[in-house]
Design a protein around this motif. Structure first.
Motif, PDB file in Angstrom:
ATOM      1  N   GLN A 278       0.824  -1.209   0.000  1.00  0.00           N
ATOM      2  CA  GLN A 278       0.000   0.000   0.000  1.00  0.00           C
ATOM      3  C   GLN A 278       0.859   1.262   0.000  1.00  0.00           C
ATOM      4  O   GLN A 278       0.601   2.200  -0.769  1.00  0.00           O
ATOM      5  CB  GLN A 278      -0.932  -0.005   1.214  1.00  0.00           C
ATOM      6  CG  GLN A 278      -2.011  -1.075   1.159  1.00  0.00           C
ATOM      7  CD  GLN A 278      -2.802  -1.177   2.453  1.00  0.00           C
ATOM      8  OE1 GLN A 278      -2.253  -0.960   3.541  1.00  0.00           O
ATOM      9  NE2 GLN A 278      -4.070  -1.497   2.358  1.00  0.00           N
ATOM     10  N   ASP A 279       1.877   1.298   0.857  1.00  0.00           N
ATOM     11  CA  ASP A 279       2.748   2.474   0.917  1.00  0.00           C
ATOM     12  C   ASP A 279       3.532   2.646  -0.375  1.00  0.00           C
ATOM     13  O   ASP A 279       3.731   3.779  -0.852  1.00  0.00           O
ATOM     14  CB  ASP A 279       3.718   2.352   2.091  1.00  0.00           C
ATOM     15  CG  ASP A 279       3.033   2.495   3.444  1.00  0.00           C
ATOM     16  OD1 ASP A 279       1.828   2.819   3.467  1.00  0.00           O
ATOM     17  OD2 ASP A 279       3.703   2.280   4.479  1.00  0.00           O
ATOM     18  N   LEU A 280       3.999   1.545  -0.946  1.00  0.00           N
ATOM     19  CA  LEU A 280       4.718   1.611  -2.217  1.00  0.00           C
ATOM     20  C   LEU A 280       3.848   2.257  -3.287  1.00  0.00           C
ATOM     21  O   LEU A 280       4.293   3.152  -4.026  1.00  0.00           O
ATOM     22  CB  LEU A 280       5.134   0.207  -2.641  1.00  0.00           C
ATOM     23  CG  LEU A 280       5.787   0.077  -4.024  1.00  0.00           C
ATOM     24  CD1 LEU A 280       7.180   0.678  -4.021  1.00  0.00           C
ATOM     25  CD2 LEU A 280       5.842  -1.383  -4.465  1.00  0.00           C
ATOM     26  N   MET A 281       2.598   1.813  -3.381  1.00  0.00           N
ATOM     27  CA  MET A 281       1.704   2.334  -4.412  1.00  0.00           C
ATOM     28  C   MET A 281       1.341   3.793  -4.147  1.00  0.00           C
ATOM     29  O   MET A 281       1.422   4.638  -5.051  1.00  0.00           O
ATOM     30  CB  MET A 281       0.439   1.470  -4.485  1.00  0.00           C
ATOM     31  CG  MET A 281       0.706   0.031  -4.902  1.00  0.00           C
ATOM     32  SD  MET A 281      -0.747  -1.027  -4.813  1.00  0.00           S
ATOM     33  CE  MET A 281      -1.582  -0.596  -6.336  1.00  0.00           C
ATOM     34  N   ASN A 282       0.968   4.111  -2.903  1.00  0.00           N
ATOM     35  CA  ASN A 282       0.451   5.443  -2.589  1.00  0.00           C
ATOM     36  C   ASN A 282       1.537   6.512  -2.485  1.00  0.00           C
ATOM     37  O   ASN A 282       1.318   7.658  -2.901  1.00  0.00           O
ATOM     38  CB  ASN A 282      -0.347   5.397  -1.283  1.00  0.00           C
ATOM     39  CG  ASN A 282      -1.606   4.565  -1.398  1.00  0.00           C
ATOM     40  OD1 ASN A 282      -2.202   4.470  -2.462  1.00  0.00           O
ATOM     41  ND2 ASN A 282      -1.998   3.940  -0.302  1.00  0.00           N
ATOM     42  N   ASP A 283       2.696   6.129  -1.944  1.00  0.00           N
ATOM     43  CA  ASP A 283       3.715   7.136  -1.645  1.00  0.00           C
ATOM     44  C   ASP A 283       4.812   7.245  -2.694  1.00  0.00           C
ATOM     45  O   ASP A 283       5.444   8.308  -2.816  1.00  0.00           O
ATOM     46  CB  ASP A 283       4.371   6.829  -0.286  1.00  0.00           C
ATOM     47  CG  ASP A 283       3.381   6.841   0.860  1.00  0.00           C
ATOM     48  OD1 ASP A 283       2.304   7.454   0.712  1.00  0.00           O
ATOM     49  OD2 ASP A 283       3.682   6.223   1.902  1.00  0.00           O
ATOM     50  N   GLU A 284       5.062   6.174  -3.451  1.00  0.00           N
ATOM     51  CA  GLU A 284       6.194   6.199  -4.369  1.00  0.00           C
ATOM     52  C   GLU A 284       5.816   6.020  -5.837  1.00  0.00           C
ATOM     53  O   GLU A 284       6.467   6.599  -6.714  1.00  0.00           O
ATOM     54  CB  GLU A 284       7.209   5.117  -3.970  1.00  0.00           C
ATOM     55  CG  GLU A 284       7.807   5.367  -2.587  1.00  0.00           C
ATOM     56  CD  GLU A 284       8.892   4.381  -2.195  1.00  0.00           C
ATOM     57  OE1 GLU A 284       9.465   4.538  -1.105  1.00  0.00           O
ATOM     58  OE2 GLU A 284       9.184   3.451  -2.999  1.00  0.00           O
ATOM     59  N   LEU A 285       4.771   5.247  -6.117  1.00  0.00           N
ATOM     60  CA  LEU A 285       4.411   4.997  -7.514  1.00  0.00           C
ATOM     61  C   LEU A 285       3.409   6.012  -8.044  1.00  0.00           C
ATOM     62  O   LEU A 285       3.660   6.678  -9.057  1.00  0.00           O
ATOM     63  CB  LEU A 285       3.863   3.564  -7.657  1.00  0.00           C
ATOM     64  CG  LEU A 285       4.848   2.436  -7.345  1.00  0.00           C
ATOM     65  CD1 LEU A 285       4.161   1.078  -7.449  1.00  0.00           C
ATOM     66  CD2 LEU A 285       6.053   2.484  -8.273  1.00  0.00           C
ATOM     67  N   ILE A 286       2.267   6.151  -7.372  1.00  0.00           N
ATOM     68  CA  ILE A 286       1.221   7.053  -7.859  1.00  0.00           C
ATOM     69  C   ILE A 286       1.723   8.479  -8.060  1.00  0.00           C
ATOM     70  O   ILE A 286       1.414   9.113  -9.089  1.00  0.00           O
ATOM     71  CB  ILE A 286      -0.014   7.002  -6.932  1.00  0.00           C
ATOM     72  CG1 ILE A 286      -0.752   5.671  -7.128  1.00  0.00           C
ATOM     73  CG2 ILE A 286      -0.953   8.174  -7.185  1.00  0.00           C
ATOM     74  CD1 ILE A 286      -1.958   5.492  -6.217  1.00  0.00           C
ATOM     75  N   PRO A 287       2.505   9.058  -7.137  1.00  0.00           N
ATOM     76  CA  PRO A 287       2.950  10.447  -7.338  1.00  0.00           C
ATOM     77  C   PRO A 287       3.819  10.652  -8.567  1.00  0.00           C
ATOM     78  O   PRO A 287       3.977  11.784  -9.032  1.00  0.00           O
ATOM     79  CB  PRO A 287       3.741  10.744  -6.054  1.00  0.00           C
ATOM     80  CG  PRO A 287       3.191   9.810  -5.042  1.00  0.00           C
ATOM     81  CD  PRO A 287       2.894   8.554  -5.805  1.00  0.00           C
ATOM     82  N   MET A 288       4.387   9.584  -9.117  1.00  0.00           N
ATOM     83  CA  MET A 288       5.287   9.707 -10.255  1.00  0.00           C
ATOM     84  C   MET A 288       4.594   9.473 -11.599  1.00  0.00           C
ATOM     85  O   MET A 288       5.240   9.583 -12.652  1.00  0.00           O
ATOM     86  CB  MET A 288       6.439   8.707 -10.116  1.00  0.00           C
ATOM     87  CG  MET A 288       7.377   8.994  -8.949  1.00  0.00           C
ATOM     88  SD  MET A 288       8.269  10.564  -9.103  1.00  0.00           S
ATOM     89  CE  MET A 288       7.396  11.559  -7.873  1.00  0.00           C
ATOM     90  N   LEU A 289       3.312   9.153 -11.602  1.00  0.00           N
ATOM     91  CA  LEU A 289       2.614   8.826 -12.849  1.00  0.00           C
ATOM     92  C   LEU A 289       1.792  10.012 -13.331  1.00  0.00           C
ATOM     93  O   LEU A 289       1.105  10.674 -12.540  1.00  0.00           O
ATOM     94  CB  LEU A 289       1.721   7.599 -12.644  1.00  0.00           C
ATOM     95  CG  LEU A 289       2.455   6.324 -12.200  1.00  0.00           C
ATOM     96  CD1 LEU A 289       1.469   5.169 -12.052  1.00  0.00           C
ATOM     97  CD2 LEU A 289       3.560   5.953 -13.186  1.00  0.00           C
ATOM     98  N   ASP A 290       1.855  10.248 -14.634  1.00  0.00           N
ATOM     99  CA  ASP A 290       1.191  11.410 -15.238  1.00  0.00           C
ATOM    100  C   ASP A 290      -0.233  11.076 -15.666  1.00  0.00           C
ATOM    101  O   ASP A 290      -0.579  11.110 -16.853  1.00  0.00           O
ATOM    102  CB  ASP A 290       2.000  11.907 -16.441  1.00  0.00           C
ATOM    103  CG  ASP A 290       3.357  12.434 -16.034  1.00  0.00           C
ATOM    104  OD1 ASP A 290       3.462  13.060 -14.969  1.00  0.00           O
ATOM    105  OD2 ASP A 290       4.319  12.192 -16.780  1.00  0.00           O
ATOM    106  N   LEU A 291      -1.067  10.751 -14.701  1.00  0.00           N
ATOM    107  CA  LEU A 291      -2.480  10.481 -14.928  1.00  0.00           C
ATOM    108  C   LEU A 291      -3.254  11.109 -13.778  1.00  0.00           C
ATOM    109  O   LEU A 291      -2.698  11.367 -12.707  1.00  0.00           O
ATOM    110  CB  LEU A 291      -2.739   8.974 -14.979  1.00  0.00           C
ATOM    111  CG  LEU A 291      -2.239   8.221 -16.217  1.00  0.00           C
ATOM    112  CD1 LEU A 291      -2.337   6.720 -15.999  1.00  0.00           C
ATOM    113  CD2 LEU A 291      -3.033   8.620 -17.449  1.00  0.00           C
ATOM    114  N   PRO A 292      -4.541  11.392 -13.973  1.00  0.00           N
ATOM    115  CA  PRO A 292      -5.330  11.991 -12.896  1.00  0.00           C
ATOM    116  C   PRO A 292      -5.254  11.159 -11.614  1.00  0.00           C
ATOM    117  O   PRO A 292      -5.359   9.931 -11.647  1.00  0.00           O
ATOM    118  CB  PRO A 292      -6.752  12.009 -13.468  1.00  0.00           C
ATOM    119  CG  PRO A 292      -6.549  12.045 -14.957  1.00  0.00           C
ATOM    120  CD  PRO A 292      -5.329  11.227 -15.209  1.00  0.00           C
ATOM    121  N   ALA A 293      -5.077  11.839 -10.485  1.00  0.00           N
ATOM    122  CA  ALA A 293      -4.873  11.149  -9.211  1.00  0.00           C
ATOM    123  C   ALA A 293      -6.047  10.255  -8.852  1.00  0.00           C
ATOM    124  O   ALA A 293      -5.856   9.146  -8.343  1.00  0.00           O
ATOM    125  CB  ALA A 293      -4.629  12.181  -8.106  1.00  0.00           C
TER     126      ALA A 293
END
Length: 469
Positions: free
Chosen positions: A314-329
């Protein structure tokens, strides 16, 4: 004694003409591409089968032949809040050819005008260049084998193919075409062939999404009793399926997957779909494997039922992966929630060992680009991805986790690990593994060395507990 699945035990199954060449006879392609062919055939939309080609010497050809190329796909899971538990015999595979045993039969595929499509899944490491000659029988690499087949097709004056690779590398269709053109130039196949290659063949980039755990070993005896036949090739998969094909609009009519009700998109730009899937579904898979296996966990479900490892994902996805992707949050958050639900599927036993196959090339494509972007944009390394990277490198020492990779990759690691004091510098500097010199990434070598020391001095669960929320 239960009889083996075959056409004699299942009379009346239709036989379809060959319309597709498929490189790869493993679990994924049989539960993904061939399953979809079956769905189109069931509705009278395709009327075709795939002839499978073994991309490596050891394959399933003999086992497939014993069952007349029939096998069962078991779909188990939750789909749109409904439980799915289906069994279907797939009759959309005609035969399996091993170019290592009968290269002439492989090249003879070029003679069949009815063959229109080529698909492949030779793992992320499969679309790669290896030196060879046209008269090798067969050439070593998948792209070289394909080049030889296409050249024979050209020599016969026949039309080209629609080529849709399914390997999980960025711009897979373009990369495959580039390597084919490289072979064509080195083998001096001529300008006319190069023109035919570009004008008469359609190389499509694609993105595949379906979790396929494979053969259900733990339930094989029970399923044999339920099905009433022995099937050594049955394969389990989740009901969810998504295929994005970047190609011309006419492909939707030529290959009517969406018309058959399948979750398939033909588009002129697959980039947003790819980034979302590769980084938010495949990325966590690759990150969890070495850490979880070192902790004695066996399946993805084990990971999701373990409080510490669940928080890690969960932390990997929310804190490190999602913030780096150029798509709507909100779109990314919704997708990640769906991924977690799929990971928790209690009906599918997804072995961590099966996910670990070729983990180095998987890390390179799934997590390394995000790690590098994170460091560049934030001026620091993502802690969880860095820890997963260190655990992966440690797992390739071979004394913690059984390694599953190509001989060339394992030789690189064996040589590097033979000098532990310089291991980190040696392995990060190897651009054949990573496509660049990772010792130039600020702080990465020191961070990896520190994480390796932590993993060596204590267990992976204890290390994780110090860093997850």
């Amino acid at each position: 004694m239960t009889k083996r699945l075959s056409r004699s035990t299942q009379p009346g199954l239709p036989v379809y003409p060959e319309r597709m060449i498929q490189f790869g006879e493993g679990n994924f392609m049989r539960a993904f591409v061939d399953w979809q062919l079956q769905q189109m055939n069931n509705q009278g939309l395709f009327n075709g089968s795939a002839v499978l080609v073994q991309p490596i010497g050891q394959g399933l050809g003999a086992l497939m032949a014993e069952q007349d190329n029939l096998y069962t796909v078991l779909l188990n899971g939750i789909m749109q809040q409904q439980t799915v538990n289906s069994r279907e015999i797939i009759a959309s595979v005609s035969r399996v050819i091993s170019p290592y045993e009968d290269y002439a039969a492989y090249l003879a595929l070029a003679e069949d005008d009815g063959l229109e499509f080529i698909t492949s899944n030779t793992t992320e490491a499969g679309i790669a260049y290896h030196a060879g000659e046209l008269n090798d029988a067969p050439p070593k690499s998948f792209p070289a084998k394909l080049t030889a087949l296409l050249y024979r097709r050209f020599e016969l004056g026949k039309k080209g193919f629609v080529i849709i690779p399914c390997e999980l590398i960025d711009r897979n269709g373009e990369k495959l075409r580039e390597i084919v053109q490289q072979y064509a130039a080195e083998w001096q196949l001529g300008d006319a062939f190069d023109k035919w290659l570009v004008e008469e063949n359609t190389f499509c980039c694609s993105l595949v999404d379906r979790i396929v755990p494979g053969y259900p070993r733990d339930k094989a005896a029970q399923l044999e009793a339920e099905l009433g036949y022995l099937d050594n090739l049955m394969v389990t998969a989740e009901p969810f399926l998504f295929w994005v094909i970047e190609g011309p609009a006419w492909l939707s009519e030529k290959l009517p997957l969406a018309e058959a009700g399948l979750n398939v998109v033909v588009t002129d730009d697959m980039t947003p779909y790819r980034e979302r899937k590769v980084h938010l579904l495949n990325g966590p898979h690759t990150a969890m494997v070495p850490l979880a296996m070192m902790a004695g966990l066996k399946t993805v479900e084990d990971v999701m039922n373990d409080e510490t490892f669940l928080r890690f994902v969960q932390d990997l996805m929310n804190d490190e992966l999602i913030p780096m992707l150029d798509l709507p949050a909100d779109e990314l958050t919704s997708y990640s929630a769906a991924v977690l639900e799929r990971f928790k599927n209690p009906f599918v036993r997804h072995e961590l060992a099966s996910i670990s196959l070729n983990s180095i090339s998987k890390f390179k494509s799934r997590l390394l680009p995000v790690l590098l972007r994170y460091q560049q944009e934030r001026g620091k390394l993502p802690e969880l991805m860095t820890l997963a990277f260190a655990a992966l490198l440690l797992s390739y020492r071979g004394d913690r986790v059984a390694r599953q990779d190509g001989a060339e990759v394992l030789e690189v690691f064996d040589l590097a690990w033979s000098h532990p004091g310089s291991f980190v510098q040696t392995i990060l500097k190897n651009d054949s593994l990573w496509g660049q010199d990772l010792t130039l990434v600020p702080g990465l070598a020191d961070a990896i060395a520190a994480k390796l020391q932590e993993l060596e001095s204590t267990d992976s669960r204890a290390v994780l507990q110090q860093v997850v929320s």
